[in-house]
Design an enzyme around this catalytic site. Structure first.
Site: not given
Ligand code: G3I
Length: 337
Positions: A129, A175, A211, A252, A254
């Site tokens: 991105e 990507n 997406h 990715e 969905d």
């Molecule tokens: O694991 C921690 C947990 O310990 C904590 O209690 C909780 C609350 O703070 O956060 C948890 O981490 C979260 C993680 O997902 C696991 O659930 C992060 O806050 C949260 O920001 C993270 O979100 C991910 C996001 O990327 C940001 O990294 C999403 O699951 C994931 O689906 C999303 O995927 C992205 C791709 O990497 C790039 N393209 C877009 C796509 C959608 O945004």
């Protein structure tokens, strides 16, 4: 949509899913991944915040468990992602270093991470991105690129060169999202890849996150989170990038259904139609090697409780989540499974 004739292809398209280590502890989730998918991507466990939480301190245990699961079950692994504006540790996102130090940090992160997994990762999302949403150029909020200063293409070249040296066999991808049909951002993405290749940057692969949303409000509905191309549009975009001499991958997928009226059956049919667009376009383009959905079952989706986002519903039949029409439509086109 009718599926274009299958291209003569060297390798079948792998059907993949983003998975999380936590969810893999659930036997139903695990069985679904083992039975129905060819490859996995770590949804979060291979991002910089997870892998290098402190400068010079690498933490591989969670990612290693995902790679071990993949190896035990004959699944390929996509690495996601080395350099992104998101999910960075604070020592990076708030860091201020000289250009030489940033160059070293880029080299250190890429070589330590890609080197650690060398031989186990088929494709790496090296840079995620980086193109500005309006297609005006590059984003300016990626600390790895902007901290470096100077020509951003020099920072990007460093990323791919370091990754290539650490694992010459890995496919190195750039990507991005909402580039699945012709619009200014897609044009900017094409120009960036073409210019990097012209500089000899070792980019092997271009990822299209896919997406998408249903166009329930009619054609042209705009949504920064995604769009919904026709089969012809997506096939044309993928082939255009493939003609640069790179592999293309849908990384990715969905489907966010805007509040579409209609019965569940109608929504599932619309979802299956979108799945046919993704699978049909990838199958039609010889250089397309991967169709990964961004999760396994609907309640896992980052999109929240939306329905029909992924290939499996949350109901369970014979110890796995239930494949939806979109899953069978995908397998009808890709084969395998
Ligand atoms: O694991 C921690 C947990 O310990 C904590 O209690 C909780 C609350 O703070 O956060 C948890 O981490 C979260 C993680 O997902 C696991 O659930 C992060 O806050 C949260 O920001 C993270 O979100 C991910 C996001 O990327 C940001 O990294 C999403 O699951 C994931 O689906 C999303 O995927 C992205 C791709 O990497 C790039 N393209 C877009 C796509 C959608 O945004």
């Amino acid at each position: 949509p009718t599926t274009p004739p299958a291209a003569v292809r060297d390798e079948p398209v792998d059907l993949g899913a983003a998975v999380s280590l936590a969810r893999l502890q659930d036997p139903v989730y695990r069985e679904t991944v083992v039975r129905y998918f060819d490859s996995i991507t770590a949804e979060n466990e291979m991002k910089a915040r997870a892998l290098q939480p402190q400068r010079g301190v690498f933490s591989f245990s969670s990612a290693d468990q995902l790679v071990a699961f993949a190896r035990e079950n004959g699944k390929e692994v996509r690495g996601h992602t080395l350099f992104w504006h998101g999910a960075n540790p604070s020592w990076i996102s708030n860091g201020s270093f000289s250009q030489a130090e940033w160059a070293q940090l880029i080299r250190d992160h890429a070589s330590n991470v890609v080197g650690h997994f060398a031989g186990d990762i088929t494709s790496w999302d090296v840079l995620n991105e980086i193109v500005a949403e309006d297609g005006s150029g590059l984003r300016t909020d990626n600390p790895w690129v902007n901290g470096f200063g100077g020509d951003p293409l020099d920072a990007i070249a460093l990323m791919f060169q370091a990754a290539h040296e650490a694992d010459p066999a890995a496919r190195l991808c750039i990507n991005d999202f909402s580039v699945e049909f012709n619009r200014p951002k897609t044009e900017a993405y094409y120009r960036l890849v073409r210019d990097l290749l012209a500089r000899g940057v070792p980019i092997d692969c271009v990822g299209f996150q896919s997406h998408l949303i249903t166009e329930s409000e009619g054609p042209g509905v705009s949504d920064p989170g995604g769009w919904s191309p026709t089969l012809g549009e997506l096939t044309g975009v993928l082939q255009r990038f493939a003609d640069l001499g790179v592999t293309v991958q849908l990384t990715e997928a969905d489907l966010k259904t805007s509040p579409t009226p209609g019965t569940t059956e109608q929504k599932l049919a619309a979802h299956a139609d979108m799945a046919r667009v993704l699978a049909g376009a990838c199958q039609a383009v010889q250089a397309c090697t991967e169709l990964t959905w961004w999760g396994v079952n609907d309640s896992q989706s980052w999109l929240g409780s939306g329905e029909m986002t992924l290939l499996f519903s949350d109901t369970v039949t014979d110890d796995a989540f239930t494949p939806k029409p979109a899953y069978w439509a995908t397998r009808d086109i890709l084969g395998g499974g």
